[in-house]
Design a protein around this motif. Structure first.
Motif, short mmCIF file in Angstrom:
data_model
loop_
_atom_site.label_atom_id
_atom_site.label_comp_id
_atom_site.label_asym_id
_atom_site.label_seq_id
_atom_site.Cartn_x
_atom_site.Cartn_y
_atom_site.Cartn_z
N SER A 100 0.83 -1.19 0.00
CA SER A 100 0.00 0.00 0.00
C SER A 100 0.87 1.24 0.00
N VAL A 101 0.22 2.40 0.02
CA VAL A 101 0.96 3.65 0.08
C VAL A 101 1.70 3.74 1.41
N ARG A 102 2.75 4.54 1.43
CA ARG A 102 3.52 4.69 2.67
C ARG A 102 2.82 5.65 3.60
N SER A 103 2.71 5.27 4.85
CA SER A 103 2.13 6.11 5.89
C SER A 103 3.14 6.25 7.01
N SER A 123 1.55 9.16 1.90
CA SER A 123 2.25 9.60 0.69
C SER A 123 1.28 10.01 -0.41
N VAL A 124 0.04 9.57 -0.32
CA VAL A 124 -0.99 9.93 -1.29
C VAL A 124 -2.15 10.58 -0.55
N SER A 125 -2.60 11.74 -1.03
CA SER A 125 -3.70 12.44 -0.39
C SER A 125 -4.95 11.57 -0.36
N GLN A 126 -5.70 11.68 0.72
CA GLN A 126 -6.94 10.92 0.87
C GLN A 126 -8.12 11.79 0.46
N PHE A 127 -8.90 11.30 -0.50
CA PHE A 127 -10.03 12.07 -1.01
C PHE A 127 -11.34 11.35 -0.70
N GLU A 128 -12.41 12.14 -0.69
CA GLU A 128 -13.75 11.59 -0.53
C GLU A 128 -14.69 12.33 -1.46
N SER A 129 -15.77 11.66 -1.86
CA SER A 129 -16.79 12.28 -2.68
C SER A 129 -17.91 12.78 -1.78
N PRO A 130 -18.68 13.78 -2.24
CA PRO A 130 -19.77 14.29 -1.42
C PRO A 130 -20.75 13.18 -1.07
N SER A 131 -21.33 13.24 0.10
CA SER A 131 -22.31 12.24 0.51
C SER A 131 -23.53 12.30 -0.39
N SER A 132 -24.11 11.16 -0.64
CA SER A 132 -25.29 11.10 -1.50
C SER A 132 -26.38 10.29 -0.82
N ASN A 133 -27.61 10.50 -1.28
CA ASN A 133 -28.73 9.71 -0.78
C ASN A 133 -29.46 9.11 -1.97
N SER A 134 -30.50 8.35 -1.70
CA SER A 134 -31.19 7.65 -2.78
C SER A 134 -31.81 8.63 -3.77
N GLU A 135 -32.33 9.76 -3.30
CA GLU A 135 -32.97 10.73 -4.19
C GLU A 135 -31.95 11.38 -5.10
N SER A 136 -30.78 11.76 -4.55
CA SER A 136 -29.76 12.40 -5.38
C SER A 136 -29.22 11.43 -6.41
N ARG A 137 -29.08 10.15 -6.02
CA ARG A 137 -28.61 9.15 -6.97
C ARG A 137 -29.64 8.92 -8.08
N ARG A 138 -30.97 8.96 -7.72
CA ARG A 138 -32.01 8.77 -8.72
C ARG A 138 -32.00 9.91 -9.73
N VAL A 162 -10.36 16.63 -0.18
CA VAL A 162 -9.47 15.98 0.77
C VAL A 162 -10.24 15.65 2.04
N VAL A 163 -10.07 14.44 2.53
CA VAL A 163 -10.75 14.03 3.76
C VAL A 163 -10.32 14.96 4.90
N PRO A 164 -11.27 15.56 5.59
CA PRO A 164 -10.93 16.49 6.67
C PRO A 164 -10.01 15.84 7.71
N GLY A 165 -8.99 16.59 8.11
CA GLY A 165 -8.08 16.12 9.15
C GLY A 165 -6.92 15.29 8.67
N THR A 166 -6.83 15.03 7.33
CA THR A 166 -5.75 14.17 6.82
C THR A 166 -4.61 14.94 6.17
N ALA A 167 -4.78 16.22 5.93
CA ALA A 167 -3.75 17.02 5.26
C ALA A 167 -2.72 17.54 6.26
N GLN A 193 7.71 10.39 1.27
CA GLN A 193 7.28 10.35 -0.14
C GLN A 193 6.04 11.20 -0.40
N VAL A 194 5.95 12.33 0.30
CA VAL A 194 4.82 13.25 0.13
C VAL A 194 5.26 14.38 -0.80
N PHE A 195 4.72 14.41 -2.02
CA PHE A 195 5.19 15.40 -2.98
C PHE A 195 4.79 16.82 -2.58
N GLU A 196 3.63 16.98 -1.93
CA GLU A 196 3.22 18.31 -1.48
C GLU A 196 4.25 18.91 -0.53
#
Length: 372
Positions: free
Chosen positions: A68-71, A153-168, A195-200, A261-264
């Motif tokens: 896996s990525v280096r932590s 070493s790799v930034s952690q990302f997340e997508s906005p939360s979704s619900n059934s209506e938004s997916r429909r 970026v996942v809050p608290g991981t940067a 190995q964090v390029f940032e």
């Protein structure tokens, strides 16, 4: 390591215990890393002070190239301190929950048995590590490390939360686009990732405005060339009680890049080095800071692997052009004689070692390589 040093570290040194680490994983401390075997439980005889623990799991069994990525994380070890962590197979990471007091007491009561499963800290590389962390402090680590406590070493990302209506609704929108579009490859949208809050890493932000409010056009021009205003702004806002703290952040960024190995982190290292090198007026006001800055750069330049140095640092000519500006400022008479002498000796050393010529300015104002 001689016998006297070994005896002192065995008695006064710290230990990092990691339970249940999968065999075949990478584990490292400072400049040293190993592939874990079936009996691995951690490292002993760690000299007290700041160290960097890092790792990457062996991943899922049966998969090729499955590391896996280096932590990692920085830790300020106390004398005789035992730090105990457990591996979480579900997260494929060190558990966020600290080992229980019962676990720690059980290990302390069985130190003689545990000892055979702990590797020795490679003391032969300790002086090298010390030279790269001279200005780092526990307060600095608390301010810069991610809130989650782990540097990846790799930034952690997340997508906005979704619900059934938004997916429909999104599905209906995609269907309409499919019905009307002759080019299916344009259908669909990439999710908006954050970026996942608290991981940067919480690096200090470099001021974008290079001049004070109300500056005249002439002053704006001066501040655009001389970064002293930015440097002093950083010192006053972030390092009021210790101007050398900014060097600690440069060291932090350097280690996060070279070892973590964090390029940032490389980007932050470049920004802060450039601010110091291009602050002409500051040379006369911060002699001690710049004396320590030269010493710090000396050790850092020598610890970058040669092939890595050529590919990453020299390819964009960042370091040579930045140092060219620094040495020119010193030659112009800025700073006291002792600082100027040390700076120009450093320039001569770099010229001899890397064949850089900082004395001849080509048409594009960048140093050239000396012909062999």
């Amino acid at each position: 390591m001689n016998s006297d040093t070994a005896k002192v570290l065995f008695k006064e040194g710290a230990m990092f215990v990691l339970l249940n680490m999968p065999e075949g994983s990478e584990f490292g401390i400072d400049y040293n890393s190993w592939t874990t075997g079936p009996k691995f439980r951690g490292v002993k005889m760690i000299p007290p002070g700041i160290h960097y623990i890092y790792y990457s799991s062996s991943g899922k069994p049966g998969l090729s190239n499955n590391c896996s990525v280096r932590s990692g994380f920085f830790w300020n070890f106390r004398q005789r301190e035992m730090v105990v962590r457990k591996w979480d197979p579900q997260l494929e990471d060190i558990s966020l929950d600290a080992a229980t007091l019962e676990d720690k007491e059980r290990l302390e009561c069985n130190l003689q048995e545990l000892d055979q499963y702990l590797g020795h800290y490679p003391y032969e590389n300790y002086k090298k590590w010390i030279s790269l962390t001279t200005h780092m402090s526990e307060d600095l680590l608390s301010r810069l490390q991610p809130e989650c406590g782990t540097i990846t070493s790799v930034s952690q990302f997340e997508s906005p939360s979704s619900n059934s209506e938004s997916r429909r609704l999104e599905a209906e929108e995609v269907k309409k686009a499919a019905d009307s579009s002759p080019k299916p490859e344009k259908i669909g949208k990439l999710p908006k990732l954050t970026v996942v809050p608290g991981t940067a890493i919480r690096f200090t932000k470099i001021p974008k405005q290079r001049y004070p409010e109300g500056a005249s056009p002439q002053e704006v021009t001066i501040h655009s060339i001389d970064s002293t205003y930015i440097l002093e702004s950083l010192l006053k806002s972030e390092y009021t009680n210790n101007s050398n703290g900014i060097l600690g952040e440069i060291q932090f960024a350097f280690i996060c890049f070279l070892v973590g190995q964090v390029f940032e982190a490389f980007d932050q290292w470049k920004k802060l080095v450039h601010v110091l090198c291009s602050s002409e007026k500051a040379l006369s006001s911060y002699t001690d800071l710049y004396m320590n800055f030269i010493a710090m750069l000396h050790f850092q330049v020598h610890e970058i692997p040669e092939d890595f140095f050529v590919d990453i640092v020299s390819s964009s000519n960042f370091l040579t052009t930045t140092l060219q500006e620094f040495f020119s400022n010193l030659e112009a008479g800025n700073g006291d004689a002792k600082l100027r002498d040390r700076g120009l000796k450093f320039r001569d050393h770099l010229t001899k070692k890397f064949k850089w010529d900082f004395t001849t300015e080509p048409d594009d104002f960048a140093p050239v390589i000396v012909d062999l």
